[in-house]
Scaffold this active site. Structure first.
Site, PDB file in Angstrom:
ATOM      1  N   HIS B 155       3.522-139.000  80.679  1.00 34.04           N
ATOM      2  CA  HIS B 155       3.866-138.813  79.163  1.00 34.04           C
ATOM      3  C   HIS B 155       3.244-137.584  78.508  1.00 34.04           C
ATOM      4  CE1 HIS B 155       4.631-140.840  74.972  1.00 34.04           C
ATOM      5  NE2 HIS B 155       5.543-140.650  75.542  1.00 34.04           N
ATOM      6  N   LYS B 157       2.023-134.178  76.995  1.00 25.10           N
ATOM      7  CA  LYS B 157       2.858-132.862  76.496  1.00 25.10           C
ATOM      8  C   LYS B 157       1.847-131.937  76.307  1.00 25.10           C
ATOM      9  CE  LYS B 157       4.462-137.055  74.410  1.00 25.10           C
ATOM     10  NZ  LYS B 157       5.501-137.074  75.095  1.00 25.10           N
ATOM     11  N   ASP B 162      -3.195-119.203  80.972  1.00 23.48           N
ATOM     12  CA  ASP B 162      -4.378-118.382  81.340  1.00 23.48           C
ATOM     13  C   ASP B 162      -5.649-118.909  81.577  1.00 23.48           C
ATOM     14  OD1 ASP B 162      -2.731-116.029  81.678  1.00 23.48           O
ATOM     15  OD2 ASP B 162      -3.288-115.309  79.844  1.00 23.48           O
TER      16      ASP B 162
END
Lengths: 221, 221
Positions: B155, B157, B162
């Site tokens: 779940h 996000k 870099d």
């Protein structure tokens, strides 16, 4: 005479310097005692742990007299750390959550409300009526809750403690998410991040004011 | 003789001091030019805006010759800011997303891959096969994608650009979330937050290695 007369301001000067040094020492000691701002990342699923002692202690109950009989270990976990941060609230708690069904987090929020903390909750209308949702219990306890009336989801998952600590991330406050999902929560005491979230909360709180609710009958087009 | 002999080391000393001062001045100028670390909060739904010019520019195409004919305004928006941060990647991009269906963000990721950025994607198995998911397109373009095989949801996000910039929040990279939901995204260049997320990504990346996948037939109990 001249020498004796000059001692008066010198003594006063010394006394002033001593007082300034004492004030400085007290300020320095307070500054040293001041805990550094919280900057923490929690990952889920949380390690299974019993949080009864934590909640009982926060409710002012003695835990030694009747320890929890559950078999879960009494260890530090992401859930217990989240609970501790939440329970540190003394004045206010703003909560903006898509889904809220965790009984432990629900108890913590009710406990804060009973302790006199000003609790306000914003949630999503589609989810709040589902079985297991804590929203009904919070409303029943007298906590102010507002919900959306939009097509989109009120998908935030954040809380602000005492207008100084931001708790935000991917985690909905549900048992499923806490025990089974890969989730993250950031805990940040930094005005640069807290302020925009507080502003967002106030914006949503006003938009979701019940005086703005629209009620249509089936005959309306 | 004695005085003339002493001038040699004195001159050398002066030259050394001048060189040190020059190095210091250059370092100071570079330090002043250094942009401050990004610390940004984005809220959604995003203001409607055309992101074609942004994507075309990142792809090295001339936008003045054939401007996008769509009626959306060319303004700064939460989506355009998110895209800009993403497109700043030069070496690596780690993405850990429950749901990924935004065509604009999908194009940005493919563009970075073509530009030679090392892109790795982790996603949730339940969502990746749904209509509109970008995951199949990313795999088709040759981007490495790994998914869970768990009961719980992957779940998260978040993305790391870099190994220095963390992008995280409540936002799934879907058009629904970008255009209709109340969402937040934090963009943070701060090693104290970036490192634990990178560690979490590497942990999940290894756990979801296809050599660990289990394949059961219907006869297995």
């Amino acid at each position: 005479m001249w020498a004796a007369g000059a001692q008066q301001p010198r003594r006063a000067g010394l006394a002033l310097a001593a007082a300034a040094a004492a004030v400085l020492a007290v300020a320095l000691a307070a500054w040293r005692r001041r805990r550094p701002p919280v900057r923490e990342v929690l990952f889920f699923p949380s390690r299974p742990s019993c949080t009864e002692a934590l909640l009982a202690e926060a409710a002012g109950l003695r835990t030694t007299a009747r320890p929890c009989p559950c078999p879960l270990p009494r260890v530090d976990s992401s859930l217990s750390r989240l609970l501790r941060h939440l329970l540190s609230a003394r004045r206010s708690l703003e909560i903006c959550l898509f889904a809220f069904s965790s009984p432990q987090l629900g108890r913590a929020v009710q406990l804060l409300h009973r302790r006199g903390v000003r609790v306000r909750v914003v949630t999503d209308a589609q989810y709040m009526g589902l079985p297991g949702s804590q929203i009904g219990l919070l409303r029943h306890a007298g906590i102010q809750v507002r919900h959306d009336q939009e097509d989109g989801y009120m998908h935030h998952k954040f809380a602000v403690v005492d207008r100084r600590m931001l708790i935000t991330g991917s985690l909905n406050w549900t048992t499923q998410a806490i025990q089974n999902n890969r989730e993250n929560v950031l805990v940040v005491e930094d005005a640069e991040y807290v302020k925009p979230f507080l502003d967002e909360f106030e914006r949503i709180w006003e938009e979701y004011n019940p005086i703005n609710y629209r009620f249509f009958s089936k005959d309306d087009k």
